[in-house]
Design a protein around this motif. Structure first.
Motif, PDB file in Angstrom:
ATOM      1  N   MET A   1       0.861  -0.962   0.111  1.00  0.00           N
ATOM      2  CA  MET A   1       0.128   0.187  -0.003  1.00  0.00           C
ATOM      3  C   MET A   1       1.028   1.132   0.122  1.00  0.00           C
ATOM      4  SD  MET A   1      -2.753   0.952   2.868  1.00  0.00           S
ATOM      5  CE  MET A   1      -4.045  -0.037   2.441  1.00  0.00           C
ATOM      6  N   GLU A   2       1.005   1.868  -1.177  1.00  0.00           N
ATOM      7  CA  GLU A   2       1.715   2.934  -1.133  1.00  0.00           C
ATOM      8  C   GLU A   2       1.201   4.172  -1.233  1.00  0.00           C
ATOM      9  OE1 GLU A   2       5.294   0.925  -1.980  1.00  0.00           O
ATOM     10  OE2 GLU A   2       5.188   3.061  -1.831  1.00  0.00           O
ATOM     11  N   GLY A   3       1.716   5.358  -0.529  1.00  0.00           N
ATOM     12  CA  GLY A   3       0.982   6.720  -0.586  1.00  0.00           C
ATOM     13  C   GLY A   3       0.599   6.930   0.933  1.00  0.00           C
ATOM     14  N   GLN A   4      -0.326   7.788   0.880  1.00  0.00           N
ATOM     15  CA  GLN A   4      -1.291   8.305   2.051  1.00  0.00           C
ATOM     16  C   GLN A   4      -2.035   7.048   2.594  1.00  0.00           C
ATOM     17  OE1 GLN A   4       0.131  10.393   3.814  1.00  0.00           O
ATOM     18  NE2 GLN A   4      -1.535  10.800   5.499  1.00  0.00           N
ATOM     19  N   VAL A   5      -2.133   6.703   3.697  1.00  0.00           N
ATOM     20  CA  VAL A   5      -2.867   5.822   4.317  1.00  0.00           C
ATOM     21  C   VAL A   5      -3.937   6.286   4.910  1.00  0.00           C
ATOM     22  CG1 VAL A   5      -2.969   3.913   6.427  1.00  0.00           C
ATOM     23  CG2 VAL A   5      -0.901   4.140   4.926  1.00  0.00           C
ATOM     24  N   GLN A   6      -5.205   5.851   4.551  1.00  0.00           N
ATOM     25  CA  GLN A   6      -6.552   6.470   5.034  1.00  0.00           C
ATOM     26  C   GLN A   6      -6.683   6.105   6.430  1.00  0.00           C
ATOM     27  OE1 GLN A   6      -8.376   8.617   3.122  1.00  0.00           O
ATOM     28  NE2 GLN A   6      -9.720   8.792   4.850  1.00  0.00           N
ATOM     29  N   PRO A   7      -6.809   7.032   7.279  1.00  0.00           N
ATOM     30  CA  PRO A   7      -6.745   6.552   8.621  1.00  0.00           C
ATOM     31  C   PRO A   7      -8.406   6.082   9.170  1.00  0.00           C
ATOM     32  CG  PRO A   7      -6.738   8.944   8.610  1.00  0.00           C
ATOM     33  CD  PRO A   7      -6.580   8.468   7.380  1.00  0.00           C
ATOM     34  N   ILE A   8      -8.423   5.260  10.223  1.00  0.00           N
ATOM     35  CA  ILE A   8      -9.616   4.876  10.795  1.00  0.00           C
ATOM     36  C   ILE A   8      -9.671   5.729  12.031  1.00  0.00           C
ATOM     37  CG2 ILE A   8     -11.075   3.053  11.581  1.00  0.00           C
ATOM     38  CD1 ILE A   8      -8.210   2.027   9.793  1.00  0.00           C
ATOM     39  N   THR A   9     -11.208   6.313  12.204  1.00  0.00           N
ATOM     40  CA  THR A   9     -11.245   7.318  13.011  1.00  0.00           C
ATOM     41  C   THR A   9     -12.311   7.067  14.018  1.00  0.00           C
ATOM     42  OG1 THR A   9     -10.619   9.262  11.666  1.00  0.00           O
ATOM     43  CG2 THR A   9     -11.588   9.825  13.545  1.00  0.00           C
ATOM     44  N   ILE A  10     -11.752   7.184  15.475  1.00  0.00           N
ATOM     45  CA  ILE A  10     -12.797   6.870  16.626  1.00  0.00           C
ATOM     46  C   ILE A  10     -12.810   8.331  17.353  1.00  0.00           C
ATOM     47  CG2 ILE A  10     -13.258   5.593  18.621  1.00  0.00           C
ATOM     48  CD1 ILE A  10     -11.510   3.559  17.254  1.00  0.00           C
ATOM     49  N   ASP A  11     -14.085   8.932  17.410  1.00  0.00           N
ATOM     50  CA  ASP A  11     -14.376  10.299  18.132  1.00  0.00           C
ATOM     51  C   ASP A  11     -14.717   9.853  19.631  1.00  0.00           C
ATOM     52  OD1 ASP A  11     -13.327  11.699  16.169  1.00  0.00           O
ATOM     53  OD2 ASP A  11     -15.229  11.430  15.094  1.00  0.00           O
ATOM     54  N   GLU A 104      13.237   1.004   5.503  1.00  0.00           N
ATOM     55  CA  GLU A 104      12.318   2.039   5.948  1.00  0.00           C
ATOM     56  C   GLU A 104      10.881   1.234   6.311  1.00  0.00           C
ATOM     57  OE1 GLU A 104      11.190   4.199   2.359  1.00  0.00           O
ATOM     58  OE2 GLU A 104      10.809   2.500   1.416  1.00  0.00           O
ATOM     59  N   ASN A 105      10.517   2.133   7.164  1.00  0.00           N
ATOM     60  CA  ASN A 105       9.121   1.608   7.597  1.00  0.00           C
ATOM     61  C   ASN A 105       7.917   2.248   6.766  1.00  0.00           C
ATOM     62  OD1 ASN A 105      10.176  -0.157   9.606  1.00  0.00           O
ATOM     63  ND2 ASN A 105       9.846   1.607  11.145  1.00  0.00           N
ATOM     64  N   VAL A 106       7.023   1.448   6.044  1.00  0.00           N
ATOM     65  CA  VAL A 106       5.972   2.002   5.406  1.00  0.00           C
ATOM     66  C   VAL A 106       4.774   1.504   5.926  1.00  0.00           C
ATOM     67  CG1 VAL A 106       5.068   1.909   2.949  1.00  0.00           C
ATOM     68  CG2 VAL A 106       7.562   1.597   3.417  1.00  0.00           C
ATOM     69  N   PRO A 107       3.974   2.721   6.267  1.00  0.00           N
ATOM     70  CA  PRO A 107       2.687   2.558   6.830  1.00  0.00           C
ATOM     71  C   PRO A 107       1.662   1.786   5.956  1.00  0.00           C
ATOM     72  CG  PRO A 107       3.704   4.842   7.109  1.00  0.00           C
ATOM     73  CD  PRO A 107       4.601   4.350   6.225  1.00  0.00           C
ATOM     74  N   TRP A 108       1.009   0.944   6.673  1.00  0.00           N
ATOM     75  CA  TRP A 108      -0.132   0.246   6.100  1.00  0.00           C
ATOM     76  C   TRP A 108      -1.784   0.352   6.742  1.00  0.00           C
ATOM     77  CZ3 TRP A 108      -2.405  -3.840   9.034  1.00  0.00           C
ATOM     78  CH2 TRP A 108      -1.584  -4.359   9.895  1.00  0.00           C
ATOM     79  N   GLU A 109      -1.358   0.887   7.898  1.00  0.00           N
ATOM     80  CA  GLU A 109      -2.805   1.361   8.550  1.00  0.00           C
ATOM     81  C   GLU A 109      -2.645   2.187   9.722  1.00  0.00           C
ATOM     82  OE1 GLU A 109      -5.807  -1.949   9.143  1.00  0.00           O
ATOM     83  OE2 GLU A 109      -5.249  -1.720  11.148  1.00  0.00           O
ATOM     84  N   GLN A 110      -3.616   3.116   9.758  1.00  0.00           N
ATOM     85  CA  GLN A 110      -3.329   4.076  10.979  1.00  0.00           C
ATOM     86  C   GLN A 110      -4.910   4.278  11.438  1.00  0.00           C
ATOM     87  OE1 GLN A 110      -2.616   8.416  10.289  1.00  0.00           O
ATOM     88  NE2 GLN A 110      -1.136   8.182  11.799  1.00  0.00           N
ATOM     89  N   TRP A 111      -4.916   4.205  13.011  1.00  0.00           N
ATOM     90  CA  TRP A 111      -6.006   4.370  13.806  1.00  0.00           C
ATOM     91  C   TRP A 111      -5.772   5.662  14.537  1.00  0.00           C
ATOM     92  CZ3 TRP A 111     -10.030   0.966  13.900  1.00  0.00           C
ATOM     93  CH2 TRP A 111      -9.919  -0.183  13.162  1.00  0.00           C
ATOM     94  N   VAL A 112      -6.855   6.680  14.531  1.00  0.00           N
ATOM     95  CA  VAL A 112      -6.700   8.082  15.047  1.00  0.00           C
ATOM     96  C   VAL A 112      -7.910   8.070  16.026  1.00  0.00           C
ATOM     97  CG1 VAL A 112      -7.002  10.445  14.941  1.00  0.00           C
ATOM     98  CG2 VAL A 112      -5.644   9.177  12.887  1.00  0.00           C
ATOM     99  N   VAL A 113      -7.744   8.347  17.257  1.00  0.00           N
ATOM    100  CA  VAL A 113      -8.714   8.350  18.598  1.00  0.00           C
ATOM    101  C   VAL A 113      -8.729   9.917  18.660  1.00  0.00           C
ATOM    102  CG1 VAL A 113      -9.451   7.666  20.687  1.00  0.00           C
ATOM    103  CG2 VAL A 113      -8.039   6.218  19.296  1.00  0.00           C
ATOM    104  N   THR A 146     -15.432  -4.452  12.702  1.00  0.00           N
ATOM    105  CA  THR A 146     -16.002  -4.510  11.544  1.00  0.00           C
ATOM    106  C   THR A 146     -14.831  -4.136  10.504  1.00  0.00           C
ATOM    107  OG1 THR A 146     -18.060  -3.717  12.121  1.00  0.00           O
ATOM    108  CG2 THR A 146     -17.487  -3.603   9.894  1.00  0.00           C
ATOM    109  N   TYR A 147     -13.960  -3.484  10.967  1.00  0.00           N
ATOM    110  CA  TYR A 147     -12.990  -2.900   9.741  1.00  0.00           C
ATOM    111  C   TYR A 147     -11.854  -4.228   9.724  1.00  0.00           C
ATOM    112  CZ  TYR A 147      -9.189  -0.922   7.518  1.00  0.00           C
ATOM    113  OH  TYR A 147      -7.950  -0.630   6.448  1.00  0.00           O
ATOM    114  N   THR A 148     -11.395  -4.637  10.927  1.00  0.00           N
ATOM    115  CA  THR A 148     -10.327  -5.630  11.022  1.00  0.00           C
ATOM    116  C   THR A 148     -10.667  -7.028  10.316  1.00  0.00           C
ATOM    117  OG1 THR A 148     -10.732  -6.322  13.288  1.00  0.00           O
ATOM    118  CG2 THR A 148      -8.938  -4.727  12.934  1.00  0.00           C
ATOM    119  N   GLY A 153     -10.011  -4.293   5.413  1.00  0.00           N
ATOM    120  CA  GLY A 153      -8.930  -4.647   6.571  1.00  0.00           C
ATOM    121  C   GLY A 153      -8.174  -5.975   6.591  1.00  0.00           C
ATOM    122  N   ARG A 154      -8.643  -6.738   5.933  1.00  0.00           N
ATOM    123  CA  ARG A 154      -7.375  -7.978   5.763  1.00  0.00           C
ATOM    124  C   ARG A 154      -6.702  -7.653   4.704  1.00  0.00           C
ATOM    125  NH1 ARG A 154     -12.661 -10.712   6.240  1.00  0.00           N
ATOM    126  NH2 ARG A 154     -12.370 -11.302   4.093  1.00  0.00           N
ATOM    127  N   ALA A 155      -7.211  -7.244   3.521  1.00  0.00           N
ATOM    128  CA  ALA A 155      -6.189  -6.830   2.490  1.00  0.00           C
ATOM    129  C   ALA A 155      -5.315  -5.769   2.785  1.00  0.00           C
ATOM    130  CB  ALA A 155      -7.344  -6.278   1.474  1.00  0.00           C
TER     131      ALA A 155
END
Length: 182
Positions: A1-11, A104-113, A146-148, A153-155
């Motif tokens: 998954m290259e580029g910017q990772v779309q974060p999963i957000t929890i408010d 290098e570390n390449v992000p593949w998932e981000q969770w934002v609370v 649901t996401y994981t 989420g698996r992909a």
């Protein structure tokens, strides 16, 4: 998954009484569903909501440090902030002109609370805030589950090439308040 990772957000909106337990429980729940090594499960009960957690001294220490740093920054300044968990894949690239290798570390998932600190003005206000927060915690757990377990989420998970430790992937927990990392 290259580029910017779309974060999963929890408010979440928390108060002084619940913030530590809520943030710890959410961070543990995210890690519980994204650590692929052998983990010992445990649970957190927060406002009558049961959330899964990871029983590991290093993980618990890391979460406690980040939650405490976040609290110190929120308590003394802005009432809003965020805690993020970023999972990365370690990749090797050829160095300049093919001499050596660069990791290098390449992000593949981000969770934002996203959190907001709110202090109830009365006992009735506190009861309403806690009831709302309990519903939000349940919704957050549903989002994580649901996401994981979804196809997307698996992909997102890269191929696991080594099973060393509690996680085959590096991860970071970062806290930000007022645009500044704490």
């Amino acid at each position: 998954m290259e580029g910017q990772v779309q974060p999963i957000t929890i408010d979440l909106t928390v108060d002084r009484q619940t913030y530590r337990d809520v943030l710890r429980a959410i961070l543990h729940s995210i890690l519980f569903h994204r650590l692929f090594g052998n983990i010992t499960p445990q649970v957190y009960e927060v406002l009558d909501v049961t959330l899964p957690a990871v029983r590991d001294d290093a993980i618990e220490k890391l979460i406690d440090e980040k939650v405490d740093a976040f609290w110190r920054a929120v308590e003394g300044g802005p009432r809003r902030g965020q805690v993020s968990v970023t999972f990365s894949e370690k990749r090797t690239k050829k160095a300049f002109l093919g001499f050596g290798e660069v990791h290098e570390n390449v992000p593949w998932e981000q969770w934002v609370v996203n959190t907001e600190l709110r202090q109830p003005k009365s006992e009735d206000d506190r009861v309403m805030l806690h009831a709302t927060l309990a519903r939000k915690l349940t919704a957050a757990l549903k989002t994580i589950l649901t996401y994981t377990s979804s196809e997307r989420g698996r992909a997102a998970v890269p191929r696991i090439s080594s099973a060393v430790g509690i996680s085959p992937f590096p991860f970071d927990i970062n806290a930000r308040v007022g645009g500044q990392e704490v």
